[in-house]
Design a protein around this motif. Structure first.
Motif, PDB file in Angstrom:
ATOM      1  N   VAL A   1      -3.688   0.601  -0.112  1.00 46.78           N
ATOM      2  CA  VAL A   1      -2.885   0.931   1.077  1.00 46.78           C
ATOM      3  C   VAL A   1      -2.657   2.428   1.222  1.00 46.78           C
ATOM      4  O   VAL A   1      -2.233   2.893   2.296  1.00 46.78           O
TER       5      VAL A   1
ATOM      6  N   ASN B   1      -5.111   4.679   0.775  1.00 44.09           N
ATOM      7  CA  ASN B   1      -6.383   5.295   1.145  1.00 44.09           C
ATOM      8  C   ASN B   1      -6.394   5.553   2.650  1.00 44.09           C
ATOM      9  O   ASN B   1      -6.528   4.632   3.457  1.00 44.09           O
TER      10      ASN B   1
ATOM     11  N   ASP C   1      -9.312   4.332   4.941  1.00 43.95           N
ATOM     12  CA  ASP C   1      -9.513   2.896   5.161  1.00 43.95           C
ATOM     13  C   ASP C   1      -8.733   2.472   6.402  1.00 43.95           C
ATOM     14  O   ASP C   1      -7.497   2.520   6.406  1.00 43.95           O
TER      15      ASP C   1
ATOM     16  N   ARG D   1      -5.904  -0.321   5.894  1.00 44.02           N
ATOM     17  CA  ARG D   1      -4.893  -0.130   4.847  1.00 44.02           C
ATOM     18  C   ARG D   1      -3.523  -0.680   5.230  1.00 44.02           C
ATOM     19  O   ARG D   1      -2.699  -0.970   4.355  1.00 44.02           O
TER      20      ARG D   1
ATOM     21  N   LYS E   1      -5.267  -7.357   2.519  1.00 44.81           N
ATOM     22  CA  LYS E   1      -5.726  -6.635   1.331  1.00 44.81           C
ATOM     23  C   LYS E   1      -5.553  -7.466   0.064  1.00 44.81           C
ATOM     24  O   LYS E   1      -6.339  -7.335  -0.891  1.00 44.81           O
TER      25      LYS E   1
ATOM     26  N   THR F   1      -8.926  -6.999  -1.797  1.00 46.18           N
ATOM     27  CA  THR F   1      -8.932  -5.868  -2.728  1.00 46.18           C
ATOM     28  C   THR F   1      -9.420  -6.303  -4.108  1.00 46.18           C
ATOM     29  O   THR F   1      -9.027  -7.351  -4.622  1.00 46.18           O
TER      30      THR F   1
END
Length: 341
Positions: free
Chosen positions: A73, A75, A78, A81, A87, A91
């Motif tokens: 989250v 990044n 991305d 995020r 995620k 992830t």
């Protein structure tokens, strides 16, 4: 089934109630069969083992996701995020695949285990002919088999995803966006459709073959062929008839990759992977190769739920069509099958 007596006690009790109750309150034998099938499947060791295996992979994937969620989250490159709960499903740090990858591998085994002996075990055990001697429609038998397995599969996947949502709320304290909830529900529905395809395929083989071992081995052989050997065969054939990618231009290379993807999408697991990747990653805009001209000026931003569904609709419709075809064939063969021998 646990025993013939236990199975027919439910049907006989349903019939006795219908004699003492008004017609609109009578118990339908179809629902009695569904309840009995659900109870038998939930208490069977093969379902307990596979459900436990899926639960372990789910917990492992969730642990990996939670330990790496802060990096995901944070990044800024991305575009996904901000979707915390998506995620949690996507992830990974490379030690374990995401949960939807596990479902793409274990889902067929779950569907096969629930349906490979649906009909032939009844006939070899002598319960099918006794069941047909009761006031029960023939199509109710195969419909009850499918509906009961569908209830079990839906309950399993819905429970796992609700567990993920509840755990995310408790651990992170972040509220869920409506779009995230819609995507997770679509993921559950898609997973149920994917497993239902293998369920209907195994029921079809159960109707076709008289021995449960034969239908189980045939279903597993089909799964192994599509999982391992099909991609190898496609690559060999494509390389034999098309020139090497090293001597192709950019447009020819894009066409080359599209041909390979077209053949790979005859595999149900590929359709499921493409659809779940797009639903769980809102920034995915295309499932095929794109040229530089198509990417020029494109701003990396998440798609809406409706737009993601439009992208994956060919994959979803393909899975639904394959599931319906397998069920229709098993229904047709069972309705014409001689059950007295």
């Amino acid at each position: 089934m646990k025993s013939q007596a236990a199975y027919f006690n439910g049907l006989f009790s349903a019939g006795s109630k219908s004699n003492n109750q008004p017609p609109h309150q009578a118990t339908n034998p179809f629902f009695a069969m569904v309840r009995k099938e659900v109870a038998d499947q939930v208490h069977s060791w093969r379902f307990i083992i596979l459900a436990g295996l899926i639960l372990l992979t789910f917990l492992g994937s969730m642990y990996v996701s939670l330990t790496n969620i802060s990096k995901a989250v944070s990044n800024i490159n991305d575009p996904d995020r901000l979707y915390l709960y998506l995620k949690l499903l996507t992830t990974t740090d490379g030690s374990l695949p995401p949960f939807h990858i596990f479902i793409g591998f274990l889902g067929p085994l779950l569907g096969i285990s629930l349906g490979f002996d649906a009909i032939n075990s009844e006939q070899s055990g002598g319960t099918l002919i006794r069941l047909m001697a009761q006031p029960v429609y023939r199509d109710s038998v195969i419909n009850a088999k499918f509906v009961a397995s569908l209830i079990v599969i839906t309950t399993l996947f819905l429970s796992l995803n609700l567990l993920m949502i509840g755990g995310g709320l408790i651990i992170t304290g972040v509220s869920m966006e409506p779009s995230e909830l819609m995507r997770i529900l679509c993921f559950v529905i898609l997973s149920v459709i994917y497993v239902s395809f293998w369920l209907n395929l195994s029921i079809l083989l159960s109707v076709k073959f008289r021995q449960p071992a034969t239908s189980a081995l045939t279903a597993i052989a089909i799964w192994i062929f599509f999982t391992v050997f099909y991609q190898i065969i496609v690559n060999v054939i494509i390389k034999a008839f098309l020139p090497s990618p090293d001597v192709l231009s950019q447009d020819q290379l894009v066409a080359y990759n599209r041909i390979i993807l077209t053949f790979l999408r005859f595999v149900p697991s590929q359709l499921y992977t493409d659809a779940t990747t797009t639903l769980l990653m809102p920034s995915v805009r295309s499932l095929g190769p794109l040229t530089m001209e198509q990417m020029a000026g494109a701003i990396p931003s998440p798609l809406s739920v409706r737009e993601s569904l439009l992208v994956v609709w060919p994959q979803v419709s393909g899975l639904i069509a394959a599931t319906v075809v397998c069920f229709a064939l098993s229904y047709y063969l069972f309705m014409r099958r001689e059950i007295r021998t």
